[in-house]
Design a protein around this motif. Structure first.
Motif, short mmCIF file in Angstrom:
data_model
loop_
_atom_site.label_atom_id
_atom_site.label_comp_id
_atom_site.label_asym_id
_atom_site.label_seq_id
_atom_site.Cartn_x
_atom_site.Cartn_y
_atom_site.Cartn_z
N UNK A 131 -10.29 18.41 6.99
CA UNK A 131 -11.45 17.54 7.11
C UNK A 131 -12.24 17.44 5.82
N UNK A 132 -12.00 18.32 4.87
CA UNK A 132 -12.73 18.29 3.61
C UNK A 132 -12.03 17.45 2.55
N UNK A 133 -10.91 16.85 2.88
CA UNK A 133 -10.19 16.04 1.91
C UNK A 133 -10.57 14.58 2.05
N UNK A 134 -10.69 13.91 0.92
CA UNK A 134 -10.95 12.48 0.91
C UNK A 134 -9.65 11.70 1.00
N UNK A 135 -9.76 10.45 1.39
CA UNK A 135 -8.63 9.53 1.29
C UNK A 135 -8.61 9.04 -0.14
N UNK A 136 -7.93 9.76 -0.98
CA UNK A 136 -7.81 9.37 -2.38
C UNK A 136 -6.79 8.24 -2.47
N UNK A 137 -6.79 7.48 -3.55
CA UNK A 137 -5.77 6.43 -3.70
C UNK A 137 -4.35 7.00 -3.61
N UNK A 138 -4.11 8.18 -4.20
CA UNK A 138 -2.77 8.77 -4.13
C UNK A 138 -2.42 9.15 -2.70
N UNK A 139 -3.37 9.73 -1.98
CA UNK A 139 -3.14 10.12 -0.59
C UNK A 139 -2.87 8.88 0.27
N UNK A 150 -1.73 5.98 -0.77
CA UNK A 150 -0.47 5.41 -1.20
C UNK A 150 0.71 6.17 -0.58
N UNK A 151 0.62 7.50 -0.55
CA UNK A 151 1.68 8.32 0.04
C UNK A 151 1.79 8.07 1.54
N UNK A 177 3.45 4.71 2.03
CA UNK A 177 4.88 4.80 1.72
C UNK A 177 5.65 5.44 2.87
N UNK A 178 5.07 6.49 3.47
CA UNK A 178 5.72 7.14 4.61
C UNK A 178 5.84 6.14 5.76
N UNK A 179 4.77 5.40 6.04
CA UNK A 179 4.79 4.39 7.10
C UNK A 179 5.84 3.32 6.85
N UNK A 214 -10.39 1.58 8.51
CA UNK A 214 -9.35 1.55 7.48
C UNK A 214 -7.98 1.87 8.04
N UNK A 215 -7.92 2.87 8.91
CA UNK A 215 -6.64 3.24 9.53
C UNK A 215 -6.14 2.13 10.44
N UNK A 216 -7.04 1.55 11.22
CA UNK A 216 -6.64 0.46 12.12
C UNK A 216 -6.05 -0.70 11.31
N UNK A 217 -6.69 -1.04 10.21
CA UNK A 217 -6.19 -2.12 9.36
C UNK A 217 -4.79 -1.79 8.82
N UNK A 218 -4.61 -0.55 8.37
CA UNK A 218 -3.30 -0.13 7.87
C UNK A 218 -2.24 -0.17 8.95
N UNK A 219 -2.58 0.30 10.15
CA UNK A 219 -1.62 0.28 11.25
C UNK A 219 -1.28 -1.15 11.67
#
Length: 181
Positions: A3-11, A13-14, A17-19, A55-60
């Motif tokens: 919970x302490x991690x941000x959604x960084x651009x790299x995170x 992007x990864x 890519x998995x999706x 953001x997650x809904x948009x990605x999904x």
């Protein structure tokens, strides 16, 4: 996810890519049915839960549209209740002789997460079947650590195999409906 991690651009992007790999591996008619679900994200530093969910809904939505474009037969399951934020171990709570069974329950609003994948599927509608079994974990405004005399979780977040088996008669019609397309 911590919970302490941000959604960084790299995170992000990864994750995307998995999706993409998952969609590519399961697209089209190579499988009779693709069942998709996800464990919801609980809090992210420097972001509001509403922002994260949006953001997650948009990605999904994007991933679901890709599956639909490939005419993939889809069933999206709503995430199950998540008691771990309030109870670390349902079995320990139920086994404690000093606890009332009601102590091993939680409010539906706290335990049932917003589910951005499910929301995206409902939003897109046509062509995506959905199933929400949360009414078998919860009644009205309360979710329970035991239902019908069966312990619902084997820890604080994973559904027990025994309870999962009791859900089969409720999930089977949804699967059969999805298979009929």
């Amino acid at each position: 996810m911590d919970a302490n991690l941000d959604f960084t651009p790299d995170r992000s992007k990864a994750c995307r890519a998995w999706g993409e790999r998952a969609v590519k591996a399961t697209s089209g008619n190579q499988f009779d049915l693709v069942i998709a679900t996800t464990r919801n994200v609980h809090g992210v530093a420097s972001s509001t839960q509403k922002t994260v969910q949006s953001g997650l809904e948009h990605g999904y939505e994007g991933l679901l549209k890709e599956w639909l474009a490939e005419k993939t037969n889809l069933l999206v399951l709503h995430d199950t209740p998540f008691p771990e934020d309030t109870l670390k171990s349902i079995p320990d709570c139920l086994a404690n002789p000093l606890k009332n069974i009601a102590d091993c329950s939680g409010s539906r609003g706290t335990w049932v997460p917003e589910d951005p994948l499910y929301a995206a599927a409902k939003k897109l509608g046509h062509g995506i079947d959905t199933a929400d079994l949360n009414d078998h974990f919860c009644r009205e405004d309360r979710c329970y650590g035991a239902n019908g005399g069966v312990v619902t979780y084997f820890d604080g977040s994973h559904v027990s195999a025994t309870y999962a088996a009791t859900l089969a008669p409720y999930l089977a019609p949804k699967v059969l409906e999805a298979l009929d397309g």
